[in-house]
Scaffold this motif. Structure first.
Motif, PDB file in Angstrom:
ATOM      1  N   ALA A  41     -22.348  -2.110 -31.297  1.00  0.00           N
ATOM      2  CA  ALA A  41     -23.145  -1.092 -30.988  1.00  0.00           C
ATOM      3  C   ALA A  41     -24.495  -1.285 -29.931  1.00  0.00           C
ATOM      4  CB  ALA A  41     -23.784  -0.080 -32.220  1.00  0.00           C
ATOM      5  N   PHE A  42     -25.153  -2.571 -30.740  1.00  0.00           N
ATOM      6  CA  PHE A  42     -26.107  -3.021 -30.144  1.00  0.00           C
ATOM      7  C   PHE A  42     -26.095  -3.593 -28.745  1.00  0.00           C
ATOM      8  CE2 PHE A  42     -29.603  -6.315 -29.578  1.00  0.00           C
ATOM      9  CZ  PHE A  42     -30.770  -5.413 -28.980  1.00  0.00           C
ATOM     10  N   VAL A  43     -24.732  -4.179 -28.622  1.00  0.00           N
ATOM     11  CA  VAL A  43     -24.301  -4.772 -27.151  1.00  0.00           C
ATOM     12  C   VAL A  43     -24.223  -3.695 -26.148  1.00  0.00           C
ATOM     13  CG1 VAL A  43     -22.442  -5.771 -25.715  1.00  0.00           C
ATOM     14  CG2 VAL A  43     -23.286  -6.893 -27.974  1.00  0.00           C
ATOM     15  N   ILE A  44     -23.832  -2.339 -26.558  1.00  0.00           N
ATOM     16  CA  ILE A  44     -23.690  -1.115 -25.543  1.00  0.00           C
ATOM     17  C   ILE A  44     -25.008  -0.857 -25.201  1.00  0.00           C
ATOM     18  CG2 ILE A  44     -22.855   1.219 -25.277  1.00  0.00           C
ATOM     19  CD1 ILE A  44     -20.412   0.136 -27.347  1.00  0.00           C
ATOM     20  N   VAL A  45     -25.884  -0.657 -26.220  1.00  0.00           N
ATOM     21  CA  VAL A  45     -27.434  -0.320 -26.046  1.00  0.00           C
ATOM     22  C   VAL A  45     -27.905  -0.972 -25.072  1.00  0.00           C
ATOM     23  CG1 VAL A  45     -29.414   0.377 -27.324  1.00  0.00           C
ATOM     24  CG2 VAL A  45     -27.413   1.245 -27.956  1.00  0.00           C
ATOM     25  N   GLU A  46     -27.887  -2.357 -25.353  1.00  0.00           N
ATOM     26  CA  GLU A  46     -28.845  -3.373 -24.736  1.00  0.00           C
ATOM     27  C   GLU A  46     -28.364  -3.559 -23.474  1.00  0.00           C
ATOM     28  OE1 GLU A  46     -30.987  -7.421 -26.093  1.00  0.00           O
ATOM     29  OE2 GLU A  46     -28.560  -7.529 -26.424  1.00  0.00           O
ATOM     30  N   ALA A  47     -26.915  -3.751 -23.174  1.00  0.00           N
ATOM     31  CA  ALA A  47     -26.493  -3.915 -21.757  1.00  0.00           C
ATOM     32  C   ALA A  47     -26.934  -2.623 -20.870  1.00  0.00           C
ATOM     33  CB  ALA A  47     -24.882  -3.900 -21.989  1.00  0.00           C
ATOM     34  N   THR A  48     -26.683  -1.370 -21.195  1.00  0.00           N
ATOM     35  CA  THR A  48     -27.002  -0.164 -20.518  1.00  0.00           C
ATOM     36  C   THR A  48     -28.710  -0.118 -20.221  1.00  0.00           C
ATOM     37  OG1 THR A  48     -25.488   0.842 -21.775  1.00  0.00           O
ATOM     38  CG2 THR A  48     -27.014   2.400 -20.686  1.00  0.00           C
ATOM     39  N   PHE A  49     -29.445  -0.440 -21.267  1.00  0.00           N
ATOM     40  CA  PHE A  49     -30.579  -0.615 -20.784  1.00  0.00           C
ATOM     41  C   PHE A  49     -31.394  -1.546 -20.128  1.00  0.00           C
ATOM     42  CE2 PHE A  49     -30.975   2.572 -24.266  1.00  0.00           C
ATOM     43  CZ  PHE A  49     -31.882   3.609 -23.994  1.00  0.00           C
ATOM     44  N   GLY A  50     -30.605  -2.833 -20.450  1.00  0.00           N
ATOM     45  CA  GLY A  50     -30.978  -3.894 -19.228  1.00  0.00           C
ATOM     46  C   GLY A  50     -30.571  -3.749 -17.967  1.00  0.00           C
ATOM     47  N   VAL A  51     -29.358  -3.031 -17.673  1.00  0.00           N
ATOM     48  CA  VAL A  51     -29.117  -2.659 -15.937  1.00  0.00           C
ATOM     49  C   VAL A  51     -30.218  -1.704 -15.660  1.00  0.00           C
ATOM     50  CG1 VAL A  51     -27.347  -1.726 -14.756  1.00  0.00           C
ATOM     51  CG2 VAL A  51     -26.679  -3.389 -16.529  1.00  0.00           C
ATOM     52  N   LEU A  52     -30.457  -0.465 -16.453  1.00  0.00           N
ATOM     53  CA  LEU A  52     -31.170   0.624 -16.120  1.00  0.00           C
ATOM     54  C   LEU A  52     -32.712   0.114 -15.802  1.00  0.00           C
ATOM     55  CD1 LEU A  52     -29.774   3.398 -18.422  1.00  0.00           C
ATOM     56  CD2 LEU A  52     -29.256   3.181 -15.951  1.00  0.00           C
ATOM     57  N   SER A  53     -33.268  -0.780 -16.692  1.00  0.00           N
ATOM     58  CA  SER A  53     -34.457  -1.077 -16.535  1.00  0.00           C
ATOM     59  C   SER A  53     -34.684  -2.479 -15.454  1.00  0.00           C
ATOM     60  CB  SER A  53     -35.269  -1.459 -17.989  1.00  0.00           C
ATOM     61  OG  SER A  53     -34.475  -2.717 -18.499  1.00  0.00           O
ATOM     62  N   GLY A  54     -33.558  -2.861 -15.234  1.00  0.00           N
ATOM     63  CA  GLY A  54     -33.677  -4.203 -14.308  1.00  0.00           C
ATOM     64  C   GLY A  54     -34.158  -5.607 -15.032  1.00  0.00           C
ATOM     65  N   SER A  55     -33.858  -5.652 -16.467  1.00  0.00           N
ATOM     66  CA  SER A  55     -34.450  -6.847 -17.169  1.00  0.00           C
ATOM     67  C   SER A  55     -33.190  -7.677 -17.245  1.00  0.00           C
ATOM     68  CB  SER A  55     -34.940  -6.421 -18.348  1.00  0.00           C
ATOM     69  OG  SER A  55     -34.997  -7.713 -19.213  1.00  0.00           O
ATOM     70  N   MET A  56     -33.421  -9.078 -16.581  1.00  0.00           N
ATOM     71  CA  MET A  56     -32.280  -9.825 -16.655  1.00  0.00           C
ATOM     72  C   MET A  56     -32.328 -10.411 -18.129  1.00  0.00           C
ATOM     73  SD  MET A  56     -29.975 -11.448 -15.465  1.00  0.00           S
ATOM     74  CE  MET A  56     -28.942 -12.401 -16.632  1.00  0.00           C
ATOM     75  N   ALA A  57     -33.333 -10.460 -18.876  1.00  0.00           N
ATOM     76  CA  ALA A  57     -33.738 -11.029 -20.060  1.00  0.00           C
ATOM     77  C   ALA A  57     -33.024 -10.215 -21.256  1.00  0.00           C
ATOM     78  CB  ALA A  57     -35.117 -11.145 -20.672  1.00  0.00           C
ATOM     79  N   LEU A  58     -32.779  -8.891 -20.877  1.00  0.00           N
ATOM     80  CA  LEU A  58     -32.180  -7.896 -21.616  1.00  0.00           C
ATOM     81  C   LEU A  58     -30.768  -8.104 -21.398  1.00  0.00           C
ATOM     82  CD1 LEU A  58     -33.842  -4.471 -21.943  1.00  0.00           C
ATOM     83  CD2 LEU A  58     -33.474  -6.018 -23.902  1.00  0.00           C
ATOM     84  N   VAL A  59     -30.081  -8.379 -20.064  1.00  0.00           N
ATOM     85  CA  VAL A  59     -28.830  -8.403 -19.980  1.00  0.00           C
ATOM     86  C   VAL A  59     -28.307  -9.873 -20.353  1.00  0.00           C
ATOM     87  CG1 VAL A  59     -27.138  -8.759 -18.069  1.00  0.00           C
ATOM     88  CG2 VAL A  59     -28.798  -6.926 -17.766  1.00  0.00           C
ATOM     89  N   ALA A  60     -29.166 -10.695 -20.372  1.00  0.00           N
ATOM     90  CA  ALA A  60     -28.673 -12.122 -20.931  1.00  0.00           C
ATOM     91  C   ALA A  60     -28.455 -12.131 -22.415  1.00  0.00           C
ATOM     92  CB  ALA A  60     -29.702 -13.106 -20.643  1.00  0.00           C
ATOM     93  N   ASP A  61     -29.354 -11.415 -23.170  1.00  0.00           N
ATOM     94  CA  ASP A  61     -29.283 -11.046 -24.438  1.00  0.00           C
ATOM     95  C   ASP A  61     -28.132 -10.277 -24.875  1.00  0.00           C
ATOM     96  OD1 ASP A  61     -30.134 -11.509 -27.186  1.00  0.00           O
ATOM     97  OD2 ASP A  61     -31.375  -9.682 -27.331  1.00  0.00           O
ATOM     98  N   ALA A  62     -27.683  -9.414 -24.045  1.00  0.00           N
ATOM     99  CA  ALA A  62     -26.595  -8.513 -24.492  1.00  0.00           C
ATOM    100  C   ALA A  62     -25.464  -9.292 -24.328  1.00  0.00           C
ATOM    101  CB  ALA A  62     -26.423  -7.276 -23.435  1.00  0.00           C
ATOM    102  N   GLY A  63     -25.270 -10.188 -23.186  1.00  0.00           N
ATOM    103  CA  GLY A  63     -24.104 -11.199 -23.021  1.00  0.00           C
ATOM    104  C   GLY A  63     -23.952 -12.179 -24.226  1.00  0.00           C
ATOM    105  N   HIS A  64     -25.150 -12.759 -24.777  1.00  0.00           N
ATOM    106  CA  HIS A  64     -25.078 -13.262 -25.900  1.00  0.00           C
ATOM    107  C   HIS A  64     -24.483 -12.617 -27.098  1.00  0.00           C
ATOM    108  CE1 HIS A  64     -27.068 -16.162 -29.075  1.00  0.00           C
ATOM    109  NE2 HIS A  64     -25.996 -16.667 -28.768  1.00  0.00           N
ATOM    110  N   ASN A  65     -24.989 -11.374 -27.215  1.00  0.00           N
ATOM    111  CA  ASN A  65     -24.701 -10.624 -28.228  1.00  0.00           C
ATOM    112  C   ASN A  65     -23.262 -10.301 -28.342  1.00  0.00           C
ATOM    113  OD1 ASN A  65     -26.348  -9.522 -30.426  1.00  0.00           O
ATOM    114  ND2 ASN A  65     -27.758  -8.929 -28.682  1.00  0.00           N
TER     115      ASN A  65
END
Length: 310
Positions: A41-65
């Motif tokens: 569930a968290f991967v879906i939320v984090e990847a979505t917000f990472g892309v929408l907010s433009g944060s590479m750190a969030l996308v990186a964390d989603a990938g790791h998750n």
């Protein structure tokens, strides 16, 4: 010549001694299930917000998750397989699948590191301004989820490399999420866009550090090295000092799984076979004092070959 040649197979499974052979896979089914559901569930939320907010750190964390979810599934599958009874072909059962799972987990983490690195370098070249508040809130949820999951695996991490793999995944993720929160705060305070990929790089270093240990240990186990928890010289000394033993040879100690260790040894006892009670006691002592669960001892009366093993 071979009159006193006897073979005794001792399996000491009395785990009341408290020496830490927790045979962890029995207890972690619920932890795996909760971990997989929460993190998916968290991967879906984090990847979505990472892309929408433009944060590479969030996308990186989603990938790791995402690699965590796969890692948890692999570790869970192996812990289930480890409980399967032995068959005619797999006489040890599928216990050693836990070693394969720990190795697969390490490789999976390396793949995640590569993907994050690639995107981070791209972000240095072509900076994007992320939304600090989004980073802080989403990563904050990550800290809670990952810490909770890591705590469920905490008690098994000392005695089971497979569970340690799951624990490392989750603990690294909690750290990563802390890093993303810090990056979000720093970007809001300073406006420096470069903080985002810098934190992403730091995340990669943290994951790589944990992964190296996991990879090294799982390869050693896969190559049947004496487990770190067993002192081969101490075992040899114990066996050699037993009453009636003149020499010890063909001593082999290897991991059957991430929680169980096997030993075979030939004892040269010129006085003849000491009896089953002696062998049972030796097996009990090896389990209690040295953490070896599966002991096979062969007693010999004449010196057939020189002292060797280990």
């Amino acid at each position: 010549m071979g009159a006193g040649h006897s073979h005794s197979h001792e399996h000491a499974h009395g785990h009341s001694h408290g020496h830490g052979h927790s045979h962890a896979p029995k207890d972690f089914g619920r932890a795996f299930a909760i971990g997989v559901v929460l993190n998916t569930a968290f991967v879906i939320v984090e990847a979505t917000f990472g892309v929408l907010s433009g944060s590479m750190a969030l996308v990186a964390d989603a990938g790791h998750n995402l690699s965590d979810v796969l890692g948890l599934l692999i570790a869970w599958g192996a812990s289930v397989a480890a409980k399967k009874p032995p068959s005619a072909r797999f006489t040890y059962g599928l216990k050693s699948s836990t070693i394969l799972a720990a190795f697969a987990n390490a490789v999976l983490l390396l793949v995640a590191i590569g993907a994050i690195l690639f995107e981070t370098i791209h972000r240095f070249i072509d900076p994007v301004e992320p939304e600090g508040w989004t980073m802080i809130w989403v990563a904050g949820i990550g800290i809670v989820i990952n810490t909770a999951t890591a705590l469920m695996f905490m008690r098994g991490r000392k005695h089971d490399l497979n569970i340690r793999g799951a624990f490392l995944h989750m603990a690294a993720d909690a750290l990563v999420s802390v890093g993303v929160v810090v990056a979000g705060v720093a970007i809001l305070l300073t406006g420096y866009v470069v903080i985002d990929p810098l934190v992403s790089l730091l995340i990669v270093v943290v994951i790589a550090w944990g992964t190296w240990g996991l990879l090294k240990d799982s390869v050693k186990m896969g190559l049947l090295a004496v487990p770190d928890s067993v002192d081969c010289d101490a075992v040899r000394t114990y066996l050699r000092d037993l009453p009636g033993v003149e020499a010890v040879h063909d001593l082999h100690i290897w991991p059957m799984s991430t929680t169980e260790t096997a030993l075979t040894a030939h004892l040269l006892m010129p006085g003849g076979h000491p009896g089953d009670a002696f062998l049972r006691d030796v097996a009990r002592r090896l389990e209690h004092d040295h953490g070896v669960d599966h002991v096979t001892i062969q007693v010999e009366r004449d010196r057939g070959c020189p002292d060797g093993g280990c």
